[in-house]
Design an enzyme around this catalytic site. Sequence first.
Site, PDB file in Angstrom:
ATOM      1  N   CYS A 265       0.869  -1.014  -0.007  1.00 47.52           N
ATOM      2  CA  CYS A 265       0.009  -0.082  -0.140  1.00 47.52           C
ATOM      3  C   CYS A 265       0.693   1.377  -0.104  1.00 47.52           C
ATOM      4  O   CYS A 265       0.670   2.156  -0.835  1.00 47.52           O
ATOM      5  CB  CYS A 265      -0.907   0.000   1.177  1.00 47.52           C
ATOM      6  SG  CYS A 265      -2.038  -1.219   1.136  1.00 47.52           S
TER       7      CYS A 265
HETATM    8  N1  LIG Z   1      -2.440  -5.520   1.981  1.00 51.63           N
HETATM    9  C1  LIG Z   1      -3.163  -4.472   2.513  1.00 51.63           C
HETATM   10  O1  LIG Z   1      -2.605  -4.364   3.689  1.00 51.63           O
HETATM   11  C2  LIG Z   1      -4.226  -3.785   1.819  1.00 51.63           C
HETATM   12  C3  LIG Z   1      -4.729  -2.843   2.887  1.00 51.63           C
HETATM   13  C4  LIG Z   1      -5.872  -2.155   2.172  1.00 51.63           C
HETATM   14  C5  LIG Z   1      -6.051  -2.038   0.762  1.00 51.63           C
HETATM   15  N2  LIG Z   1      -5.353  -3.219   0.112  1.00 51.63           N
HETATM   16  C6  LIG Z   1      -5.737  -3.285  -1.318  1.00 51.63           C
HETATM   17  O2  LIG Z   1      -6.489  -4.458  -1.537  1.00 51.63           O
HETATM   18  C7  LIG Z   1      -6.335  -5.118  -2.844  1.00 51.63           C
HETATM   19  C8  LIG Z   1      -5.811  -6.523  -2.453  1.00 51.63           C
HETATM   20  O3  LIG Z   1      -4.538  -6.598  -1.850  1.00 51.63           O
HETATM   21  P1  LIG Z   1      -3.942  -7.768  -1.033  1.00 51.63           P
HETATM   22  O4  LIG Z   1      -3.002  -7.147  -0.114  1.00 51.63           O
HETATM   23  O5  LIG Z   1      -5.434  -8.540  -0.413  1.00 51.63           O
HETATM   24  O6  LIG Z   1      -3.485  -8.538  -2.061  1.00 51.63           O
HETATM   25  P2  LIG Z   1      -3.018 -10.230  -2.112  1.00 51.63           P
HETATM   26  O7  LIG Z   1      -1.805 -10.228  -2.837  1.00 51.63           O
HETATM   27  O8  LIG Z   1      -2.801 -10.544  -0.776  1.00 51.63           O
HETATM   28  O9  LIG Z   1      -4.071 -10.968  -2.376  1.00 51.63           O
HETATM   29  C9  LIG Z   1      -4.731 -11.109  -3.639  1.00 51.63           C
HETATM   30  C10 LIG Z   1      -5.106 -12.249  -4.383  1.00 51.63           C
HETATM   31  O10 LIG Z   1      -5.593 -12.052  -5.231  1.00 51.63           O
HETATM   32  C11 LIG Z   1      -5.379 -12.890  -6.273  1.00 51.63           C
HETATM   33  N3  LIG Z   1      -5.793 -12.654  -7.637  1.00 51.63           N
HETATM   34  C12 LIG Z   1      -5.117 -11.622  -8.484  1.00 51.63           C
HETATM   35  N4  LIG Z   1      -5.357 -11.570  -9.522  1.00 51.63           N
HETATM   36  C13 LIG Z   1      -6.705 -12.225  -9.600  1.00 51.63           C
HETATM   37  C14 LIG Z   1      -7.555 -12.341 -10.606  1.00 51.63           C
HETATM   38  N5  LIG Z   1      -7.741 -11.608 -11.752  1.00 51.63           N
HETATM   39  N6  LIG Z   1      -8.602 -13.268 -10.209  1.00 51.63           N
HETATM   40  C15 LIG Z   1      -8.771 -13.761  -9.052  1.00 51.63           C
HETATM   41  N7  LIG Z   1      -7.682 -13.899  -8.097  1.00 51.63           N
HETATM   42  C16 LIG Z   1      -6.729 -13.144  -8.597  1.00 51.63           C
HETATM   43  C17 LIG Z   1      -3.965 -13.466  -5.965  1.00 51.63           C
HETATM   44  O11 LIG Z   1      -3.737 -14.684  -6.373  1.00 51.63           O
HETATM   45  C18 LIG Z   1      -4.152 -13.110  -4.531  1.00 51.63           C
HETATM   46  O12 LIG Z   1      -4.258 -14.442  -3.809  1.00 51.63           O
HETATM   47  C19 LIG Z   1      -5.087  -4.065  -3.512  1.00 51.63           C
HETATM   48  O13 LIG Z   1      -5.711  -3.222  -4.337  1.00 51.63           O
HETATM   49  C20 LIG Z   1      -4.333  -3.455  -2.284  1.00 51.63           C
HETATM   50  O14 LIG Z   1      -3.878  -2.130  -2.611  1.00 51.63           O
HETATM   51  C21 LIG Z   1      -4.480  -3.966   0.506  1.00 51.63           C
END
Ligand SMILES: NC(=O)c1ccc[n+]([C@@H]2O[C@H](COP(=O)([O-])OP(=O)(O)OC[C@H]3O[C@@H](n4cnc5c(N)ncnc54)[C@H](O)[C@@H]3O)[C@@H](O)[C@H]2O)c1
Length: 413
Positions: A265
């Site tokens: 992030c």
């Molecule tokens: N990690 C954090 O602390 C956090 C906090 C707030 C917001 N976010 C936002 O949330 C979103 C997700 O982040 P995250 O940390 O959960 O990511 P992550 O990498 O932990 O998880 C994402 C998952 O999505 C899957 N994936 C990717 N593309 C895909 C698709 N097209 N179809 C199905 N599955 C798919 C991946 O295999 C993975 O398991 C991002 O936009 C991030 O900026 C993250």
Amino acid sequence: MTAHQSKVLGIIGQGYVGLPLAMAAVDAGWIVIGVDNFAAKVDQINRGTSPIEDISDEQLQSAIAKGAYKATTDFSTVSAASVITLCVPTPLNDKREPDLSLLRSAARGIAPYVSEKTLVVSESTSYPGTLRDVIIPIVKEFKPVGTENVFFACAPERVNPGDAIWNQKNTPRLVGGIDQESQIRALAFYNSICDAVVTVSNPEVAEAAKLLENTFRLVNIALINEFTQICSTNGINVHEVISAAVSKPYGFMPFTPGVGVGGHCIPVDPLYLTWWARQNGSEATFVESADRINHEMPKYVAERALSMVDGNIVNPRVLILGVAYKPGVGDVRETPVTELRSYLEDRGANVAWHDPMVPTWEGTNSVDLDWNCDVAILATNQPGMDLSRLITNGVQILDCTNSIPRQPGVSSI
Ligand SMILES: NC(=O)c1ccc[n+]([C@@H]2O[C@H](COP(=O)([O-])OP(=O)(O)OC[C@H]3O[C@@H](n4cnc5c(N)ncnc54)[C@H](O)[C@@H]3O)[C@@H](O)[C@H]2O)c1
């Protein structure tokens, strides 16, 4: 029961955002279908082994056992859902600009399976206009013929991995629907899961608020990183300065210096803002400076550590303690330790690392704490790291975390 009446939730992406949302929804009485395109992760989750620290195996196993949760790679399963949330990564490309390819493919993946009155919510972080200009056109182009009323909202996730206090339930949730009916449905959904929901007038406000929140952190971390270097040059302990400033009861919020910023992030989202500004003929110069200052920190830390080593040693042995981007997680995405290690190696150092929460990283393995070194750099103070062992053994440590002040052989940035 039709899809729009069912309490079935489809979540695309089972990571740091999607899986905690799934468990919070299960707790709130939803049946959750967790879609992820990474088959090995889906198998692991269905075996009851959580891939993230914030969800225990027991919680996952209980949700699976009562039939309230299942992971799958099959997008067609979301046809049973009344609400579908997109929780996929939104990284940067090689030019350090927004890469929405995963979000686009997730939208494309669900589109054929939306039905009349499905609510589609984007929780992924992105620039304002992403829901309206990117996601909605894709879903509308590929949705089943005759499906007219699909609803859309943006509700950016605010999860803070490793946080024992703030979670999906008690963190207020911003919700911006594309129209009034979408807003009503999105509010009903998030009210069923969260204690407090904050209504904003459109998705762009929600998207912009998320960028503001994370940019606020980036620039304040940059400020304290720059301030730290100025204090250090003048022999002033920045941590004592921060503690002193905190005594002011209003108008000040403490941030602490470190090797830089990491995770999915803080180093990434502000660059969505700088890119978005450029698209609109503006410049986010303040944010760009903050990004540059944070990226200079690994070099500063490396030089400070090398200055602690006997100048006659040509290839000093440097042990980096903690490579995850923050304590309590094994997440190494965008960790500033990558730049730290690379800079040290460019300066001829022989570098090893130790992290009890990260067994392998960038093709190398964590070494034992007893690895013989000339200086250790405490980059991330992971729980379970026995630092007293190093102090007892007389190892010189550069502490970037202010965890071990006033110990012999320990310097603080
Ligand atoms: N990690 C954090 O602390 C956090 C906090 C707030 C917001 N976010 C936002 O949330 C979103 C997700 O982040 P995250 O940390 O959960 O990511 P992550 O990498 O932990 O998880 C994402 C998952 O999505 C899957 N994936 C990717 N593309 C895909 C698709 N097209 N179809 C199905 N599955 C798919 C991946 O295999 C993975 O398991 C991002 O936009 C991030 O900026 C993250």
